[in-house]
Write a protein that holds these residues in place. Structure first.
Motif, mmCIF file in Angstrom:
data_model
loop_
_atom_site.group_PDB
_atom_site.id
_atom_site.type_symbol
_atom_site.label_atom_id
_atom_site.label_comp_id
_atom_site.label_asym_id
_atom_site.label_seq_id
_atom_site.Cartn_x
_atom_site.Cartn_y
_atom_site.Cartn_z
ATOM 1 N N PRO A 55 0.949 -1.571 0.047
ATOM 2 C CA PRO A 55 -0.200 0.288 -0.189
ATOM 3 C C PRO A 55 0.390 1.261 0.064
ATOM 4 C CG PRO A 55 -0.824 -1.675 1.666
ATOM 5 C CD PRO A 55 0.198 -2.117 1.453
ATOM 6 N N VAL A 56 0.607 2.485 -0.599
ATOM 7 C CA VAL A 56 1.445 2.898 -0.857
ATOM 8 C C VAL A 56 1.867 3.709 0.433
ATOM 9 C CG1 VAL A 56 -0.892 4.818 -0.661
ATOM 10 C CG2 VAL A 56 1.356 6.161 -1.651
ATOM 11 N N PHE A 57 0.846 4.195 1.652
ATOM 12 C CA PHE A 57 1.337 4.447 2.988
ATOM 13 C C PHE A 57 2.662 3.808 3.654
ATOM 14 C CE2 PHE A 57 -2.844 6.306 1.623
ATOM 15 C CZ PHE A 57 -2.586 7.968 1.986
ATOM 16 N N GLU A 58 3.118 2.602 3.401
ATOM 17 C CA GLU A 58 3.758 1.757 3.547
ATOM 18 C C GLU A 58 5.380 2.067 2.804
ATOM 19 O OE1 GLU A 58 2.036 -1.979 4.438
ATOM 20 O OE2 GLU A 58 -0.066 -1.256 5.192
ATOM 21 N N CYS A 59 5.087 2.822 1.766
ATOM 22 C CA CYS A 59 6.074 2.337 0.790
ATOM 23 C C CYS A 59 7.352 3.541 1.227
ATOM 24 C CB CYS A 59 5.980 3.034 -0.588
ATOM 25 S SG CYS A 59 4.864 1.695 -1.676
ATOM 26 N N SER A 60 8.467 3.534 1.292
ATOM 27 C CA SER A 60 9.044 3.702 1.034
ATOM 28 C C SER A 60 9.722 4.886 -0.109
ATOM 29 C CB SER A 60 10.924 3.392 1.239
ATOM 30 O OG SER A 60 10.958 2.236 0.079
ATOM 31 N N LEU A 61 10.382 6.647 0.507
ATOM 32 C CA LEU A 61 10.220 7.088 -0.618
ATOM 33 C C LEU A 61 10.811 6.960 -1.588
ATOM 34 C CD1 LEU A 61 11.202 10.030 1.968
ATOM 35 C CD2 LEU A 61 9.128 9.533 0.415
ATOM 36 N N LYS A 62 12.104 5.912 -1.774
ATOM 37 C CA LYS A 62 12.130 5.553 -2.867
ATOM 38 C C LYS A 62 11.423 4.137 -3.630
ATOM 39 C CE LYS A 62 16.301 2.596 -5.087
ATOM 40 N NZ LYS A 62 16.740 3.702 -5.531
ATOM 41 N N GLU A 63 10.516 3.625 -3.235
ATOM 42 C CA GLU A 63 9.600 2.966 -3.651
ATOM 43 C C GLU A 63 8.723 3.725 -4.430
ATOM 44 O OE1 GLU A 63 9.459 -1.170 -0.701
ATOM 45 O OE2 GLU A 63 8.479 0.415 -0.175
ATOM 46 N N LEU A 64 8.212 4.588 -3.950
ATOM 47 C CA LEU A 64 7.014 5.574 -4.022
ATOM 48 C C LEU A 64 7.409 6.662 -5.351
ATOM 49 C CD1 LEU A 64 4.195 6.543 -3.679
ATOM 50 C CD2 LEU A 64 4.972 8.577 -1.661
ATOM 51 N N GLU A 65 8.385 7.033 -5.190
ATOM 52 C CA GLU A 65 9.429 7.594 -6.430
ATOM 53 C C GLU A 65 9.123 6.526 -7.744
ATOM 54 O OE1 GLU A 65 13.904 9.198 -8.691
ATOM 55 O OE2 GLU A 65 13.574 8.739 -6.259
ATOM 56 N N GLU A 66 9.550 5.689 -7.526
ATOM 57 C CA GLU A 66 9.276 3.783 -8.322
ATOM 58 C C GLU A 66 8.396 3.808 -8.717
ATOM 59 O OE1 GLU A 66 12.144 0.830 -7.128
ATOM 60 O OE2 GLU A 66 13.861 1.313 -6.627
ATOM 61 N N ARG A 67 6.965 3.737 -8.223
ATOM 62 C CA ARG A 67 5.888 3.760 -8.943
ATOM 63 C C ARG A 67 5.302 4.946 -9.414
ATOM 64 N NH1 ARG A 67 1.686 1.617 -4.151
ATOM 65 N NH2 ARG A 67 3.391 0.075 -3.837
ATOM 66 N N LEU A 68 5.879 6.038 -8.778
ATOM 67 C CA LEU A 68 5.391 7.004 -9.453
ATOM 68 C C LEU A 68 5.930 7.693 -11.344
ATOM 69 C CD1 LEU A 68 4.537 9.956 -6.442
ATOM 70 C CD2 LEU A 68 2.298 8.336 -7.714
ATOM 71 N N ARG A 69 7.192 6.997 -10.840
ATOM 72 C CA ARG A 69 7.839 7.377 -12.196
ATOM 73 C C ARG A 69 6.872 7.258 -13.506
ATOM 74 N NH1 ARG A 69 13.121 7.954 -11.631
ATOM 75 N NH2 ARG A 69 13.120 5.796 -9.810
ATOM 76 N N PRO A 70 6.115 6.191 -13.741
ATOM 77 C CA PRO A 70 5.668 6.875 -15.736
ATOM 78 C C PRO A 70 4.676 7.524 -15.422
ATOM 79 C CG PRO A 70 6.116 4.095 -13.758
ATOM 80 C CD PRO A 70 6.211 5.285 -13.217
ATOM 81 N N GLU A 71 4.146 8.356 -14.814
ATOM 82 C CA GLU A 71 3.307 8.929 -14.962
ATOM 83 C C GLU A 71 3.899 9.911 -14.432
ATOM 84 O OE1 GLU A 71 -0.628 10.480 -15.052
ATOM 85 O OE2 GLU A 71 -0.962 8.294 -15.032
ATOM 86 N N ILE A 72 5.280 10.305 -13.829
ATOM 87 C CA ILE A 72 5.903 11.955 -13.742
ATOM 88 C C ILE A 72 6.317 12.279 -15.084
ATOM 89 C CG2 ILE A 72 7.739 12.984 -13.019
ATOM 90 C CD1 ILE A 72 6.949 11.419 -9.904
#
Length: 127
Positions: A55-72
């Motif tokens: 879940p997004v609130f359990e992600c580290s900043l690095k995991e969140l960045e990787e998850r959002l990279r395609p949308e960014i």
């Protein structure tokens, strides 16, 4: 505590086996090699993504960045296509402490920003 299967029990099974831990969250899928079929690979990938989803609130900043990279990247490409620019901070150089980079579709600009007034001045168009 994990629910486990012995090798003998696994070999005799003809279907997928899902291993759960005490909170009933699936942690692994066991598939007999004799039942593996390339046509089922997509289904297996979807199942494995569900098992490993964080879940997004359990992600580290690095995991969140990787998850959002395609949308960014999509948003950045769309903004340059519309004639807008993307804004970045220069990497770790103290000399450019109050500077930003405006990246357009065809060029980049180094811009000095007055942090008190918000005024900006283009330092260089090509760098």
């Amino acid at each position: 505590m994990y629910k486990t299967l012995t090798l003998k029990e696994f070999v005799s099974q003809v279907t997928f086996n899902i291993v759960y831990y005490e909170q009933q969250k699936a942690t692994a899928v066991l598939i007999p090699v004799s039942h593996w079929h390339p046509a089922k690979a997509a289904e297996l990938q979807i199942l494995m993504e569900q098992l490993t989803y964080i879940p997004v609130f359990e992600c580290s900043l690095k995991e969140l960045e990787e998850r959002l990279r395609p949308e960014i990247q999509n948003v950045e490409a769309e903004s340059t296509h519309l004639g807008l620019y993307n804004l970045y901070e220069p990497d770790g150089n103290q000399e450019y402490n109050n500077h930003v980079i405006r990246e357009y579709a065809d060029h980049r600009e180094l811009v000095k920003v007055n942090t008190t007034t918000g005024d900006s001045q283009i330092v260089s168009r090509r760098f």
